[in-house]
Design a protein around this motif. Structure first.
Motif, short mmCIF file in Angstrom:
data_model
loop_
_atom_site.label_atom_id
_atom_site.label_comp_id
_atom_site.label_asym_id
_atom_site.label_seq_id
_atom_site.Cartn_x
_atom_site.Cartn_y
_atom_site.Cartn_z
N SER A 257 0.85 -1.20 0.00
CA SER A 257 0.00 0.00 0.00
C SER A 257 0.88 1.24 0.00
CB SER A 257 -0.92 0.00 1.22
OG SER A 257 -0.17 -0.20 2.42
N LYS B 45 -0.78 4.86 -0.10
CA LYS B 45 -1.46 5.19 1.15
C LYS B 45 -0.49 5.43 2.29
CE LYS B 45 -4.76 3.24 4.47
NZ LYS B 45 -5.60 2.06 4.77
N ASN B 46 0.62 4.68 2.31
CA ASN B 46 1.51 4.70 3.47
C ASN B 46 2.91 5.23 3.14
OD1 ASN B 46 -0.13 3.36 5.66
ND2 ASN B 46 -0.28 1.80 4.07
#
Length: 208
Positions: free
Chosen positions: A129, A132-133
């Protein structure tokens, strides 16, 4: 031919094995004297790490729709595998020179290897991810860089102390050469951990 392979679990396996090897190296430097036993354990970990790396290489060459660039997958797998190889080189050096007592700075560097390996283990799951991260990934990779910086300081201080001991004949020339090589071997491990963090940051930059 699989259309897509999930490489993140394999990278997680690699970092788990790096951490296991790093812990064994630190325990080896605790001075229990069982050098051969520690080397044997690390050699077993290295063999497992080679197997995981082989799985990554095979999967990368069979997958035509990988989640990240194939070149990045292969480079990251190589760097992760190198970490365990270099830990084994260090352990074998300790056994080869029959070192039983370790300077404080050298033990601090071994602790830095374990700490860096732990951070790398934490960062790998985020590769599933990245967008997102990406901030968390950047923070963790920066932490590895800070650990590497502290290890460099321990190296500089340790080598300075070692040279001073040689100058006043507190240590003989052969002992100086042996310990200096061990310092350099451990430095290689920490540097390779930092290389992994830099590679992860490079991958992240392509997917943000």
């Amino acid at each position: 031919m699989p259309a897509e392979e999930d490489f993140t679990p394999l990278f997680c396996d690699q970092t788990r094995l790096i951490l296991e090897a790093a812990k064994e190296l630190r325990q080896m430097m605790a001075g229990d004297g069982a050098l051969g036993q520690h080397v044997a354990v690390i050699r077993g970990i290295e063999m497992s790490a080679d197997d995981v790396a082989r799985r990554v290489f095979i999967a990368a060459n069979r997958t035509f729709n990988a989640p990240i660039d194939r070149e990045d997958i292969l480079q990251l797998a190589h760097l992760l595998d190198d970490c365990v190889d270099l830990v084994e080189d260090t352990a074998k050096g300790i056994e080869r020179y029959d070192v039983r007592e370790f300077p404080a700075d050298m033990r601090a560097m071994a602790e830095a290897v374990e700490e860096a390996a732990g951070v790398l283990q934490n960062v790998m799951p985020y590769l599933d991810s990245i967008s997102k991260n990406h901030r968390m990934i950047a923070a963790l990779c920066e932490e590895v860089g800070q650990i590497e910086g502290r290890a460099d300081a321990s190296l500089d201080h340790g080598l300075t102390q070692l040279r001073a001991q040689l100058r006043v004949r507190e240590i003989h020339t052969l002992g100086y050469i042996d310990l200096k090589e061990l310092y350099e071997l451990i430095e290689n491990v920490v540097d390779r951990c930092d290389d992994v963090a830099n590679a992860v940051q490079s991958i992240t930059a392509k997917h943000v």
